[in-house]
Design an enzyme around this catalytic site. Structure first.
Site, PDB file in Angstrom:
ATOM      1  N   PRO A  11      51.354 -14.582 -26.257  1.00 55.73           N
ATOM      2  CA  PRO A  11      52.715 -14.245 -25.878  1.00 55.73           C
ATOM      3  C   PRO A  11      52.907 -12.822 -25.372  1.00 55.73           C
ATOM      4  O   PRO A  11      52.306 -11.876 -25.890  1.00 55.73           O
ATOM      5  CB  PRO A  11      53.510 -14.460 -27.173  1.00 55.73           C
ATOM      6  N   ASN A  12      53.748 -12.733 -24.364  1.00 50.35           N
ATOM      7  CA  ASN A  12      54.200 -11.475 -23.743  1.00 50.35           C
ATOM      8  C   ASN A  12      53.149 -10.817 -22.849  1.00 50.35           C
ATOM      9  O   ASN A  12      53.455  -9.829 -22.175  1.00 50.35           O
ATOM     10  CB  ASN A  12      54.698 -10.471 -24.808  1.00 50.35           C
ATOM     11  N   ARG A  19      55.489  -3.994 -19.385  1.00 50.85           N
ATOM     12  CA  ARG A  19      55.795  -3.955 -20.812  1.00 50.85           C
ATOM     13  C   ARG A  19      55.089  -2.779 -21.484  1.00 50.85           C
ATOM     14  O   ARG A  19      53.859  -2.719 -21.499  1.00 50.85           O
ATOM     15  CB  ARG A  19      55.286  -5.266 -21.412  1.00 50.85           C
ATOM     16  N   TYR A  24      50.064  -0.699 -23.332  1.00 52.14           N
ATOM     17  CA  TYR A  24      49.280  -1.805 -22.779  1.00 52.14           C
ATOM     18  C   TYR A  24      48.715  -1.524 -21.377  1.00 52.14           C
ATOM     19  O   TYR A  24      47.983  -2.351 -20.847  1.00 52.14           O
ATOM     20  CB  TYR A  24      50.137  -3.083 -22.747  1.00 52.14           C
ATOM     21  N   ASN A  75      42.864 -13.296 -26.446  1.00 52.67           N
ATOM     22  CA  ASN A  75      43.814 -12.290 -26.900  1.00 52.67           C
ATOM     23  C   ASN A  75      45.057 -13.070 -27.319  1.00 52.67           C
ATOM     24  O   ASN A  75      45.875 -13.438 -26.480  1.00 52.67           O
ATOM     25  CB  ASN A  75      44.150 -11.287 -25.792  1.00 52.67           C
ATOM     26  N   ALA A  78      50.543 -11.271 -30.452  1.00 51.74           N
ATOM     27  CA  ALA A  78      51.200 -11.201 -31.768  1.00 51.74           C
ATOM     28  C   ALA A  78      50.802 -12.365 -32.677  1.00 51.74           C
ATOM     29  O   ALA A  78      50.821 -12.226 -33.909  1.00 51.74           O
ATOM     30  CB  ALA A  78      52.717 -11.159 -31.597  1.00 51.74           C
ATOM     31  N   ASP A  88      43.013 -21.740 -37.499  1.00 51.46           N
ATOM     32  CA  ASP A  88      42.375 -23.017 -37.819  1.00 51.46           C
ATOM     33  C   ASP A  88      41.851 -23.712 -36.558  1.00 51.46           C
ATOM     34  O   ASP A  88      40.778 -24.320 -36.587  1.00 51.46           O
ATOM     35  CB  ASP A  88      43.359 -23.937 -38.557  1.00 51.46           C
ATOM     36  N   GLU A  99      37.291 -12.014 -29.831  1.00 51.16           N
ATOM     37  CA  GLU A  99      38.700 -11.601 -29.867  1.00 51.16           C
ATOM     38  C   GLU A  99      38.859 -10.278 -29.125  1.00 51.16           C
ATOM     39  O   GLU A  99      38.065  -9.351 -29.316  1.00 51.16           O
ATOM     40  CB  GLU A  99      39.119 -11.422 -31.334  1.00 51.16           C
ATOM     41  N   HIS A 101      41.812  -7.256 -27.888  1.00 54.65           N
ATOM     42  CA  HIS A 101      43.148  -6.666 -27.808  1.00 54.65           C
ATOM     43  C   HIS A 101      43.072  -5.473 -26.872  1.00 54.65           C
ATOM     44  O   HIS A 101      42.103  -4.699 -26.938  1.00 54.65           O
ATOM     45  CB  HIS A 101      43.644  -6.186 -29.173  1.00 54.65           C
ATOM     46  N   LEU A 102      44.080  -5.325 -26.044  1.00 57.36           N
ATOM     47  CA  LEU A 102      44.109  -4.186 -25.123  1.00 57.36           C
ATOM     48  C   LEU A 102      44.267  -2.877 -25.892  1.00 57.36           C
ATOM     49  O   LEU A 102      43.596  -1.880 -25.609  1.00 57.36           O
ATOM     50  CB  LEU A 102      45.280  -4.345 -24.145  1.00 57.36           C
ATOM     51  N   ARG A 112      49.928  -4.821 -37.746  1.00 57.93           N
ATOM     52  CA  ARG A 112      48.964  -5.247 -36.709  1.00 57.93           C
ATOM     53  C   ARG A 112      47.515  -5.092 -37.185  1.00 57.93           C
ATOM     54  O   ARG A 112      46.585  -5.451 -36.464  1.00 57.93           O
ATOM     55  CB  ARG A 112      49.154  -4.433 -35.428  1.00 57.93           C
TER      56      ARG A 112
HETATM   57  C1  DHK Z   1      48.990  -7.566 -27.715  1.00 56.14           C
HETATM   58  C2  DHK Z   1      50.177  -7.801 -28.320  1.00 56.14           C
HETATM   59  O1  DHK Z   1      51.167  -8.400 -27.655  1.00 56.14           O
HETATM   60  C3  DHK Z   1      50.450  -7.353 -29.696  1.00 56.14           C
HETATM   61  O2  DHK Z   1      51.332  -8.217 -30.370  1.00 56.14           O
HETATM   62  C4  DHK Z   1      49.188  -7.157 -30.502  1.00 56.14           C
HETATM   63  C5  DHK Z   1      47.824  -7.021 -28.430  1.00 56.14           C
HETATM   64  C6  DHK Z   1      48.174  -6.337 -29.729  1.00 56.14           C
HETATM   65  C7  DHK Z   1      46.957  -6.192 -27.506  1.00 56.14           C
HETATM   66  O3  DHK Z   1      46.774  -5.012 -27.749  1.00 56.14           O
HETATM   67  O4  DHK Z   1      46.457  -6.739 -26.526  1.00 56.14           O
HETATM   68  O5  DHK Z   1      49.510  -6.538 -31.723  1.00 56.14           O
END
Ligand code: DHK
Length: 145
Positions: A11-12, A19, A24, A75, A78, A88, A99, A101-102, A112
């Protein structure tokens, strides 16, 4: 037939570029997709790159990756911190999972710091921006071989 790597985004992440760019970065998800596709191609893999804001769709895609893919980069954004259902689904995947994360989730808010995804990932890359996806592709290519 080339092997295939799924790159799933939660998401997002569709809002990347606009954003909170100080967290990010300024690259859009489409720009990241092009770099990841090119890099995976150079490693000899097909790339299935997707993003969704829906937890259920992400679970369906994880299951699809488990059936049709040879490895998975995720990724979960959230959902990493909240979703046992995604943990699961990943636990049922017998192919290697990395995994990504940016941002550096450990240098951010305490909520987090824990990721359910990490329990079922072969490795975790965070804090390196879009480069994290490329490093994950390199690691996956070793793990698949
Ligand atoms: C991206 C998100 O949207 C956050 O909710 C995570 C992650 C971190 C990222 O850093 O790519 O906490």
């Amino acid at each position: 037939m080339p092997k295939s790597v799924y790159v799933l985004n939660g998401p997002n992440l569709n809002l990347l570029g606009q954003r909170e760019p100080e967290i990010y970065g300024r690259d859009t998800l489409d720009e990241i997709r092009l770099r990841v596709e090119k890099h995976l191609k150079s490693l000899g893999f097909n790339c299935e790159f997707r993003q969704t804001n829906s937890e259920s769709e992400l679970i369906d895609w994880i299951q699809e990756a488990g059936q049709n893919g040879d490895g998975l980069i995720i990724n979960a954004a959230a959902y990493s911190h909240t979703s046992i259902a995604i943990r699961d689904a990943l636990g049922a995947v017998s192919k290697p999972v990395i995994e990504v994360h940016l941002s550096n989730i450990f240098a951010r808010e305490e909520y987090r710091h824990h990721s359910f995804v990490s329990e079922v990932a072969a490795g975790v890359i965070c804090g390196l921006g879009p480069q994290g996806y490329l490093l994950a592709a390199d690691a996956l290519s070793e793990l698949i071989a």
